[in-house]
Scaffold this active site. Structure first.
Site, PDB file in Angstrom:
ATOM      1  N   SER A 129      -3.037  -0.181   3.766  1.00  0.00           N
ATOM      2  CA  SER A 129      -1.559  -0.170   4.840  1.00  0.00           C
ATOM      3  C   SER A 129      -0.867  -1.500   3.648  1.00  0.00           C
ATOM      4  O   SER A 129       0.419  -1.570   3.436  1.00  0.00           O
ATOM      5  CB  SER A 129      -1.416  -0.879   5.902  1.00  0.00           C
ATOM      6  OG  SER A 129      -1.780  -1.581   6.343  1.00  0.00           O
ATOM      7  N   LYS A 166       1.716  -6.899   9.135  1.00  0.00           N
ATOM      8  CA  LYS A 166       1.988  -6.226   8.892  1.00  0.00           C
ATOM      9  C   LYS A 166       3.044  -7.238   7.790  1.00  0.00           C
ATOM     10  O   LYS A 166       3.056  -8.785   8.533  1.00  0.00           O
ATOM     11  CB  LYS A 166       3.191  -5.345   9.052  1.00  0.00           C
ATOM     12  CG  LYS A 166       2.581  -4.104   9.867  1.00  0.00           C
ATOM     13  CD  LYS A 166       1.823  -3.156   8.732  1.00  0.00           C
ATOM     14  CE  LYS A 166       1.682  -1.883   8.849  1.00  0.00           C
ATOM     15  NZ  LYS A 166      -0.427  -2.009  10.090  1.00  0.00           N
TER      16      LYS A 166
END
Length: 214
Positions: A129, A166
């Protein structure tokens, strides 16, 4: 090795005299002599923290506190430390409470990264990701913090049951946890959700280690 012996050894490694260390601590030179020779053993914790900061180690290293040694960097010498790398962060468990069972390996890093009592930990990236900046299998070194700047790459706890890695985008009405891989959707949380779930910052990236495979 006793506390006083550690202070003396580290002081000498940094080429500091007892007088030098005394001035930095705002105490008499005789006080440093008493610390190092064991005449005084009940050194105030505030002074231990100051000494550790000056000498570039964790207070726990000076005191020999074994209950937290498994999550703080292990001091090999004055230039290199070993940082624990976790395969994942167990649900709801604070970094400082994670046991050795969850450590997959260690990475050696420059001891300067831990100056001033900074706590470091590492995570092994699983998935894509955050590709291409961060890749599956990378070891990412974090400084443990509870807040971050807009745009920082962070380990983030969600609802105490999930840890994700993230890019954190701060907005007036909340935060977005942004993947770098466009195949994944951003995750937005309002200020109310941040407080109620909760969403909390565990650490910010300071280094990435990658093993290239042929």
């Amino acid at each position: 090795m006793e506390l006083g012996e550690k202070i003396k050894l580290l002081r000498e490694e940094k080429n500091l005299s007892q007088e030098d260390l005394a001035k930095k601590l705002n105490v008499a030179r005789q006080t440093i002599f008493k610390y190092e020779t064991g005449i005084v053993t009940n050194i105030p914790l505030s002074k231990i923290k100051e000494i550790a900061n000056i000498l570039g180690v964790q207070p726990s290293y000076l005191c020999g506190w074994q209950d937290i040694s498994n999550v703080e960097p292990l001091h090999l010498n004055r230039n290199v430390i070993k940082v624990p790398i976790y395969g994942e962060i167990p649900a709801g468990v604070p970094i400082e409470m994670i046991e050795d069972d969850f450590i997959e390996e260690y990475e050696e890093v420059d001891a300067d990264l831990a100056r001033g009592g900074k706590v470091l930990f590492g995570l092994k990236i699983k998935g894509d990701s955050m590709y291409p900046e961060f890749r599956n299998g990378d070891n990412v070194i974090f400084q443990k913090v509870d807040t971050c700047e807009n745009g920082d790459y962070c380990a983030v706890s969600i609802n105490g049951t999930e840890c994700t890695f993230k890019k954190v985008i701060r907005k007036e009405n909340g935060i977005t946890l942004m993947p770098l891989n466009s195949a994944y959707e951003p995750m937005f949380y309002t200020n109310q959700e941040i407080a109620e779930l909760p969403i909390s910052i565990l650490g910010v990236v300071i280094e990435v280690r990658r093993t290239y495979k042929r």
